[in-house]
Scaffold this active site. Structure first.
Site, mmCIF file in Angstrom:
data_model
loop_
_atom_site.group_PDB
_atom_site.id
_atom_site.type_symbol
_atom_site.label_atom_id
_atom_site.label_comp_id
_atom_site.label_asym_id
_atom_site.label_seq_id
_atom_site.Cartn_x
_atom_site.Cartn_y
_atom_site.Cartn_z
ATOM 1 N N TYR A 69 0.820 -1.225 0.000
ATOM 2 C CA TYR A 69 0.000 0.000 0.000
ATOM 3 C C TYR A 69 0.848 1.267 0.000
ATOM 4 O O TYR A 69 0.465 2.282 -0.593
ATOM 5 C CB TYR A 69 -1.003 -0.024 1.168
ATOM 6 C CG TYR A 69 -2.198 -0.870 0.783
ATOM 7 C CD1 TYR A 69 -3.199 -0.346 -0.028
ATOM 8 C CD2 TYR A 69 -2.280 -2.201 1.142
ATOM 9 C CE1 TYR A 69 -4.263 -1.122 -0.441
ATOM 10 C CE2 TYR A 69 -3.342 -2.990 0.739
ATOM 11 C CZ TYR A 69 -4.338 -2.442 -0.052
ATOM 12 O OH TYR A 69 -5.382 -3.220 -0.478
ATOM 13 N N ARG A 100 1.687 1.782 -3.489
ATOM 14 C CA ARG A 100 0.532 2.302 -4.253
ATOM 15 C C ARG A 100 0.271 3.776 -3.939
ATOM 16 O O ARG A 100 -0.084 4.560 -4.818
ATOM 17 C CB ARG A 100 -0.709 1.444 -3.977
ATOM 18 C CG ARG A 100 -0.588 0.074 -4.634
ATOM 19 C CD ARG A 100 -1.823 -0.754 -4.436
ATOM 20 N NE ARG A 100 -3.010 -0.142 -5.012
ATOM 21 C CZ ARG A 100 -4.254 -0.519 -4.730
ATOM 22 N NH1 ARG A 100 -4.461 -1.499 -3.866
ATOM 23 N NH2 ARG A 100 -5.280 0.069 -5.293
ATOM 24 N N HIS A 145 -14.919 2.222 -2.263
ATOM 25 C CA HIS A 145 -13.869 1.346 -1.738
ATOM 26 C C HIS A 145 -12.863 2.107 -0.871
ATOM 27 O O HIS A 145 -11.768 1.613 -0.614
ATOM 28 C CB HIS A 145 -13.142 0.623 -2.886
ATOM 29 C CG HIS A 145 -13.998 -0.415 -3.549
ATOM 30 N ND1 HIS A 145 -13.648 -1.072 -4.703
ATOM 31 C CD2 HIS A 145 -15.213 -0.922 -3.216
ATOM 32 C CE1 HIS A 145 -14.602 -1.922 -5.051
ATOM 33 N NE2 HIS A 145 -15.566 -1.843 -4.166
ATOM 34 N N CYS A 163 -7.314 2.843 12.486
ATOM 35 C CA CYS A 163 -6.708 1.880 13.403
ATOM 36 C C CYS A 163 -7.250 0.490 13.104
ATOM 37 O O CYS A 163 -8.442 0.317 12.831
ATOM 38 C CB CYS A 163 -7.001 2.273 14.847
ATOM 39 S SG CYS A 163 -6.150 1.186 16.013
ATOM 40 N N CYS A 184 -10.886 0.373 18.603
ATOM 41 C CA CYS A 184 -10.477 1.766 18.417
ATOM 42 C C CYS A 184 -11.098 2.313 17.135
ATOM 43 O O CYS A 184 -11.091 1.645 16.101
ATOM 44 C CB CYS A 184 -8.949 1.848 18.347
ATOM 45 S SG CYS A 184 -8.341 3.533 18.088
ATOM 46 N N CYS A 192 -5.038 5.001 20.390
ATOM 47 C CA CYS A 192 -5.085 3.923 21.394
ATOM 48 C C CYS A 192 -3.680 3.442 21.752
ATOM 49 O O CYS A 192 -3.482 2.798 22.768
ATOM 50 C CB CYS A 192 -5.946 2.754 20.903
ATOM 51 S SG CYS A 192 -5.218 1.823 19.546
HETATM 52 N N1 APR Z 1 -9.733 2.973 -20.690
HETATM 53 C C1 APR Z 1 -10.906 2.306 -20.430
HETATM 54 N N2 APR Z 1 -10.937 1.077 -19.868
HETATM 55 C C2 APR Z 1 -9.757 0.497 -19.570
HETATM 56 C C3 APR Z 1 -8.506 1.130 -19.810
HETATM 57 C C4 APR Z 1 -8.540 2.421 -20.396
HETATM 58 N N3 APR Z 1 -7.399 3.098 -20.678
HETATM 59 N N4 APR Z 1 -7.532 0.282 -19.399
HETATM 60 C C5 APR Z 1 -8.138 -0.800 -18.902
HETATM 61 N N5 APR Z 1 -9.487 -0.677 -18.997
HETATM 62 C C6 APR Z 1 -10.534 -1.590 -18.510
HETATM 63 C C7 APR Z 1 -10.198 -3.064 -18.586
HETATM 64 O O1 APR Z 1 -10.545 -3.597 -19.866
HETATM 65 C C8 APR Z 1 -11.075 -3.619 -17.482
HETATM 66 O O2 APR Z 1 -12.394 -3.876 -17.948
HETATM 67 O O3 APR Z 1 -10.659 -1.326 -17.117
HETATM 68 C C9 APR Z 1 -11.148 -2.481 -16.466
HETATM 69 C C10 APR Z 1 -10.345 -2.699 -15.216
HETATM 70 O O4 APR Z 1 -10.902 -3.787 -14.537
HETATM 71 P P1 APR Z 1 -10.324 -4.305 -13.147
HETATM 72 O O5 APR Z 1 -8.828 -4.446 -13.234
HETATM 73 O O6 APR Z 1 -11.113 -5.502 -12.753
HETATM 74 O O7 APR Z 1 -10.601 -3.096 -12.157
HETATM 75 P P2 APR Z 1 -11.950 -2.684 -11.458
HETATM 76 O O8 APR Z 1 -13.125 -2.987 -12.307
HETATM 77 O O9 APR Z 1 -11.763 -1.292 -10.973
HETATM 78 O O10 APR Z 1 -11.968 -3.654 -10.210
HETATM 79 C C11 APR Z 1 -12.982 -3.489 -9.257
HETATM 80 O O11 APR Z 1 -12.005 -5.023 -7.751
HETATM 81 O O12 APR Z 1 -9.908 -5.766 -7.133
HETATM 82 C C12 APR Z 1 -11.016 -5.054 -6.749
HETATM 83 O O13 APR Z 1 -11.206 -3.395 -5.136
HETATM 84 C C13 APR Z 1 -10.648 -3.654 -6.399
HETATM 85 O O14 APR Z 1 -11.771 -1.611 -6.917
HETATM 86 C C14 APR Z 1 -11.338 -2.830 -7.457
HETATM 87 C C15 APR Z 1 -12.472 -3.721 -7.886
#
Ligand code: APR
Length: 319
Positions: free
Chosen positions: A78, A81, A132, A140, A145, A204
């Site tokens: 994280y 990220r 999300h 915490c 807490c 805490c």
């Molecule tokens: N423009 C448009 N779409 C795109 C692009 C782009 N430049 N690049 C990738 N994509 C599309 C992919 O084809 C895919 O359908 O974005 C999507 C990303 O999908 P995921 O990786 O599954 O992400 P997401 O849908 O946000 O995941 C949902 O799952 O892992 C958990 O909590 C995490 O918030 C996340 C949730």
């Protein structure tokens, strides 16, 4: 603020016209956005290439169990990220949605993204629902807490989580010249971080702090979900749902497409992959805009928002 140059059209004209006619007359509009919205800002998606962090499936690190077994590893993921998200900049799609929110009262965005890019594009807060959570909230991890902090942009959050750099000879190389190692690359050894050097709860003084994101198996934020339910259940119909850059596989987010349809909404998909449509498929009169959201959104929303203004982002102004 510099306005970006007009772009060549990336969507078929007939599609664009029918979509914009509907958009212009729509009163209640929903956007469901995912990682694809931030892809062209350079942040990886979850299920495509880049869904692995070192040898770990990114989603396997996003659980309370992973944190309790190995908080050091989860924090390193994280912290990385947070660092990458802070280095990234909002792209024209973030600015386009933010402008639509200013122009249309009845528009809300449900974002599955935790990267902070929509807030930094100054998306009006009351119409942006971060279902999300955010990488820049911390709370915490102790059950008893309630400590919670928003907008913590400290990078690294504690010194032990600094991204390691190339070994440099301090007599010849300044710290600024040291090159950050790409810790997503598994050939680079991660330092072991003991409990005492991870972020500690200042309230805490017992628990470790943890990222304020929703992990798999956890409840979505109660207040945000109530606000969404209230918006969805208003008696007026919903005219349009835009499903942008999400594989729409994770519930309850994915279920909003069906709920919106049940209230009369037409569906517009914006996705790089034309096969990533919601489970219920596409109906007659829906739209599929295949390609990069950063190019497509400014174009399809132009009839309401005009030319997208890509400006300084909020984090840069605050720094
Ligand atoms: N423009 C448009 N779409 C795109 C692009 C782009 N430049 N690049 C990738 N994509 C599309 C992919 O084809 C895919 O359908 O974005 C999507 C990303 O999908 P995921 O990786 O599954 O992400 P997401 O849908 O946000 O995941 C949902 O799952 O892992 C958990 O909590 C995490 O918030 C996340 C949730």
């Amino acid at each position: 603020m510099a306005s970006s140059a007009p772009r060549p059209s990336v969507v078929p004209q007939a599609n664009l016209e029918s979509f914009q006619t509907h958009l212009n007359s729509s009163k209640r509009i929903l956007a469901l956005v995912g990682a694809g919205l931030s892809a062209s800002s350079g942040l990886p998606t979850f299920r495509g290439a880049g869904g692995l962090w070192r040898t770990h499936d990114a989603t396997s690190l996003a659980t309370p169990e992973a944190f309790s077994v190995n908080p050091g590893l989860v924090w390193q993921f994280y912290s990385y990220r947070r660092h990458m998200a802070l280095k990234a900049k909002p792209n024209p799609a973030h600015y386009a949605l933010a402008e639509l929110a200013r122009k249309k009262d009845g528009f809300i965005t449900l974002s599955q993204n935790v990267d902070g890019l929509s807030p930094r594009a100054k998306h009006p807060e009351d119409s942006l629902k971060l279902i999300h959570g955010s990488l820049f909230d911390v709370k915490c991890s102790d059950f008893f807490c309630n400590y919670h902090e928003s907008n913590n942009y400290t990078d690294p959050i504690v010194p032990a989580l600094a991204i390691p750099t190339d070994d440099v000879d301090p007599t010849t190389t300044s710290a600024l010249q040291a090159r950050e190692l790409d810790i997503a690359d598994e050939s680079i050894a991660l330092p072991e971080i003991d409990h005492a050097h991870l972020p500690q709860c200042p309230e805490c003084r017992r628990g470790l702090l943890r990222p304020g994101v929703v992990w798999f198996g956890e409840m979505l934020p109660k207040k945000v979900m109530e606000e969404i339910t209230q918006w969805m259940s208003a008696t007026d119909p919903i005219d349009l749902i835009m499903v942008i850059g999400t594989s729409a596989k994770v519930y309850p987010a994915a279920g909003y497409v069906d709920l919106a349809r049940a209230k009369g909404a037409k569906v517009a998909i914006v996705n790089m992959d034309k096969n990533d449509v919601p489970a219920s498929g596409l109906y007659n009169g829906d739209w599929l805009f295949e390609g990069d959201a950063a190019q497509i959104l400014p174009e399809i929303l132009k009839s309401v928002i005009g030319e997208v203004q890509v400006g300084e982002d909020a984090a840069a102004e605050g720094s």
